[in-house]
Structures are given as structure tokens and as C-alpha cells.
Design a protein around this motif. Structure first.
Motif, PDB file in Angstrom:
ATOM      1  N   GLY A  46       1.141  -1.295   0.058  1.00 28.17           N
ATOM      2  CA  GLY A  46       0.293  -0.244  -0.199  1.00 28.17           C
ATOM      3  C   GLY A  46       0.888   1.562   0.122  1.00 28.17           C
ATOM      4  O   GLY A  46       1.958   1.081  -0.165  1.00 28.17           O
ATOM      5  N   LYS A  47      -0.097   2.260   0.275  1.00 31.41           N
ATOM      6  CA  LYS A  47       0.592   3.707  -0.380  1.00 31.41           C
ATOM      7  C   LYS A  47       1.197   4.384   1.723  1.00 31.41           C
ATOM      8  O   LYS A  47       0.187   3.889   2.500  1.00 31.41           O
ATOM      9  CB  LYS A  47       0.052   4.548  -0.829  1.00 31.41           C
ATOM     10  CG  LYS A  47      -0.371   3.763  -2.520  1.00 31.41           C
ATOM     11  CD  LYS A  47      -1.846   5.399  -3.314  1.00 31.41           C
ATOM     12  CE  LYS A  47      -0.871   5.054  -4.468  1.00 31.41           C
ATOM     13  NZ  LYS A  47      -2.081   5.858  -5.001  1.00 31.41           N
ATOM     14  N   ILE A  48       2.180   4.661   1.359  1.00 29.49           N
ATOM     15  CA  ILE A  48       2.793   5.317   2.528  1.00 29.49           C
ATOM     16  C   ILE A  48       2.707   6.974   2.146  1.00 29.49           C
ATOM     17  O   ILE A  48       3.119   7.887   1.317  1.00 29.49           O
ATOM     18  CB  ILE A  48       3.990   5.211   2.827  1.00 29.49           C
ATOM     19  CG1 ILE A  48       3.962   3.626   2.731  1.00 29.49           C
ATOM     20  CG2 ILE A  48       4.146   6.089   4.189  1.00 29.49           C
ATOM     21  CD1 ILE A  48       5.709   3.308   3.608  1.00 29.49           C
ATOM     22  N   LYS A  49       1.722   7.442   3.781  1.00 30.03           N
ATOM     23  CA  LYS A  49       1.793   9.306   4.005  1.00 30.03           C
ATOM     24  C   LYS A  49       2.122   9.974   5.807  1.00 30.03           C
ATOM     25  O   LYS A  49       2.588   8.790   6.280  1.00 30.03           O
ATOM     26  CB  LYS A  49       0.062   8.815   4.183  1.00 30.03           C
ATOM     27  CG  LYS A  49       0.273  10.786   3.797  1.00 30.03           C
ATOM     28  CD  LYS A  49      -1.251  11.488   3.645  1.00 30.03           C
ATOM     29  CE  LYS A  49      -1.157  13.236   3.995  1.00 30.03           C
ATOM     30  NZ  LYS A  49      -2.426  13.334   3.435  1.00 30.03           N
ATOM     31  N   VAL A  50       3.680  10.974   4.886  1.00 29.01           N
ATOM     32  CA  VAL A  50       4.477  10.784   6.403  1.00 29.01           C
ATOM     33  C   VAL A  50       3.449  12.014   6.971  1.00 29.01           C
ATOM     34  O   VAL A  50       2.833  12.489   6.026  1.00 29.01           O
ATOM     35  CB  VAL A  50       5.557  11.336   5.944  1.00 29.01           C
ATOM     36  CG1 VAL A  50       6.157  12.040   7.120  1.00 29.01           C
ATOM     37  CG2 VAL A  50       5.911  10.112   5.339  1.00 29.01           C
ATOM     38  N   LEU A  51       3.178  12.095   8.200  1.00 29.27           N
ATOM     39  CA  LEU A  51       2.356  12.950   8.819  1.00 29.27           C
ATOM     40  C   LEU A  51       3.596  13.823  10.059  1.00 29.27           C
ATOM     41  O   LEU A  51       3.835  13.526  10.081  1.00 29.27           O
ATOM     42  CB  LEU A  51       0.835  12.757   9.300  1.00 29.27           C
ATOM     43  CG  LEU A  51       0.099  12.291   8.710  1.00 29.27           C
ATOM     44  CD1 LEU A  51      -1.397  11.190   9.874  1.00 29.27           C
ATOM     45  CD2 LEU A  51      -0.623  12.715   7.573  1.00 29.27           C
ATOM     46  N   HIS A  65       4.577   8.266  -0.143  1.00 36.50           N
ATOM     47  CA  HIS A  65       3.920   8.654  -1.885  1.00 36.50           C
ATOM     48  C   HIS A  65       3.208   9.635  -1.510  1.00 36.50           C
ATOM     49  O   HIS A  65       2.878  10.837  -2.091  1.00 36.50           O
ATOM     50  CB  HIS A  65       2.930   7.358  -1.760  1.00 36.50           C
ATOM     51  CG  HIS A  65       2.957   5.714  -1.888  1.00 36.50           C
ATOM     52  ND1 HIS A  65       3.452   5.304  -1.222  1.00 36.50           N
ATOM     53  CD2 HIS A  65       3.854   5.870  -3.689  1.00 36.50           C
ATOM     54  CE1 HIS A  65       4.400   4.043  -1.736  1.00 36.50           C
ATOM     55  NE2 HIS A  65       4.187   4.558  -3.407  1.00 36.50           N
ATOM     56  N   ALA A  66       2.753  10.248  -0.634  1.00 32.94           N
ATOM     57  CA  ALA A  66       2.744  11.764   0.339  1.00 32.94           C
ATOM     58  C   ALA A  66       3.132  12.082   0.969  1.00 32.94           C
ATOM     59  O   ALA A  66       3.230  11.286   2.760  1.00 32.94           O
ATOM     60  CB  ALA A  66       0.918  11.262   0.372  1.00 32.94           C
ATOM     61  N   PHE A  67       3.076  13.667   1.817  1.00 35.56           N
ATOM     62  CA  PHE A  67       3.311  14.526   3.117  1.00 35.56           C
ATOM     63  C   PHE A  67       1.722  15.681   3.276  1.00 35.56           C
ATOM     64  O   PHE A  67       2.047  16.303   1.946  1.00 35.56           O
ATOM     65  CB  PHE A  67       4.410  14.793   2.527  1.00 35.56           C
ATOM     66  CG  PHE A  67       6.271  13.818   1.984  1.00 35.56           C
ATOM     67  CD1 PHE A  67       6.332  13.201   3.328  1.00 35.56           C
ATOM     68  CD2 PHE A  67       5.922  13.287   0.689  1.00 35.56           C
ATOM     69  CE1 PHE A  67       8.061  12.665   2.602  1.00 35.56           C
ATOM     70  CE2 PHE A  67       7.260  12.673   0.552  1.00 35.56           C
ATOM     71  CZ  PHE A  67       8.023  12.309   1.578  1.00 35.56           C
ATOM     72  N   SER A  68       2.061  14.948   4.831  1.00 38.38           N
ATOM     73  CA  SER A  68       1.966  16.644   4.798  1.00 38.38           C
ATOM     74  C   SER A  68       1.973  18.005   4.985  1.00 38.38           C
ATOM     75  O   SER A  68       3.352  17.743   4.840  1.00 38.38           O
ATOM     76  CB  SER A  68       0.829  16.381   6.573  1.00 38.38           C
ATOM     77  OG  SER A  68       1.737  16.063   7.130  1.00 38.38           O
ATOM     78  N   ALA A  69       1.632  18.742   5.319  1.00 39.23           N
ATOM     79  CA  ALA A  69       2.386  20.511   4.917  1.00 39.23           C
ATOM     80  C   ALA A  69       3.599  20.695   6.097  1.00 39.23           C
ATOM     81  O   ALA A  69       4.431  21.192   5.752  1.00 39.23           O
ATOM     82  CB  ALA A  69       0.994  21.409   5.251  1.00 39.23           C
ATOM     83  N   GLY A  70       3.377  20.253   7.079  1.00 41.42           N
ATOM     84  CA  GLY A  70       4.261  19.669   8.429  1.00 41.42           C
ATOM     85  C   GLY A  70       4.930  19.241   8.410  1.00 41.42           C
ATOM     86  O   GLY A  70       5.435  19.606   9.234  1.00 41.42           O
ATOM     87  N   ALA A  71       4.491  17.995   7.635  1.00 41.94           N
ATOM     88  CA  ALA A  71       6.072  16.441   7.561  1.00 41.94           C
ATOM     89  C   ALA A  71       6.420  17.568   6.500  1.00 41.94           C
ATOM     90  O   ALA A  71       7.987  17.601   7.207  1.00 41.94           O
ATOM     91  CB  ALA A  71       5.835  15.722   7.124  1.00 41.94           C
ATOM     92  N   THR A  72       6.335  17.930   5.996  1.00 41.36           N
ATOM     93  CA  THR A  72       7.033  18.460   4.526  1.00 41.36           C
ATOM     94  C   THR A  72       8.638  19.656   5.927  1.00 41.36           C
ATOM     95  O   THR A  72       9.722  19.897   5.292  1.00 41.36           O
ATOM     96  CB  THR A  72       6.868  19.183   3.607  1.00 41.36           C
ATOM     97  OG1 THR A  72       5.781  17.703   3.497  1.00 41.36           O
ATOM     98  CG2 THR A  72       6.943  19.909   2.009  1.00 41.36           C
TER      99      THR A  72
END
Length: 87
Positions: A46-51, A65-72
Motif C-alpha cells: 500500500g501507499k505511505i503518507k508521512v504526517l 507517496h504523500a506528505f502533509s504540509a507539516g511533515a514537509t
């Protein structure tokens, strides 16, 4: 009769990894989705999103696969970089 809910067939399911968990990796390394899975931080597929919950004080190159603005913001503030992986 009870109405059944609508389930969106196009919804993207993500496994969530918080920024604070990334501190377990050594500074200067590139963290890929396979690294997160082998460390037990994400499901096997599955896909991974970093928070952005937690703190990060090591510079890492994180691929997911995706990042939140806070994680970035937290990853780049620690001197690291963010790369979005297409799947």
C-alpha cells in the motif's frame, strides 16, 4: 430499513507514518517505503503518507507517496529533503 453507506471505490488508502518515528534512522540516509516497511513502521503493501506529528532532528531524504504540509516543513527544517514516489 437501515440504509447502507456509500463506499467510494476510487478512495486512496494510505498507511500513516509520523515524522517522530523517522528519528530512528541514521542522519544522512535515504528512507524509502521499503525501509519503512522493513523497520515495521508501515504495512507490507500500500501507499505511505508521512504526517507531521513529532519532532525530527536528523537530516534525512524521505521518499513516500504523500506528505502533509507539516511533515514537509519539519523534514526540511531538519536539513533533509522530501521526494514523492509515484506508484
Amino acid at each position: 430499513p437501515k440504509l447502507k453507506g456509500f463506499k467510494n471505490p476510487n478512495r486512496e488508502e494510505y498507511t500513516v507514518v509520523n515524522v517522530g518515528k523517522l528519528a530512528a534512522f541514521d542522519a544522512g540516509t535515504t528512507v524509502t517505503p521499503d525501509d519503512l516497511r522493513s523497520a515495521g513502521l508501515a504495512k507490507k503493501r500500500g501507499k505511505i503518507k508521512v504526517l507531521g506529528q513529532g519532532d525530527l532532528d536528523v537530516a534525512l531524504t524521505v521518499r513516500a507517496h504523500a506528505f502533509s504540509a507539516g511533515a514537509t516543513d519539519k523534514i526540511t527544517a531538519a536539513g533533509g529533503s522530501v521526494e514523492v514516489v509515484e506508484s
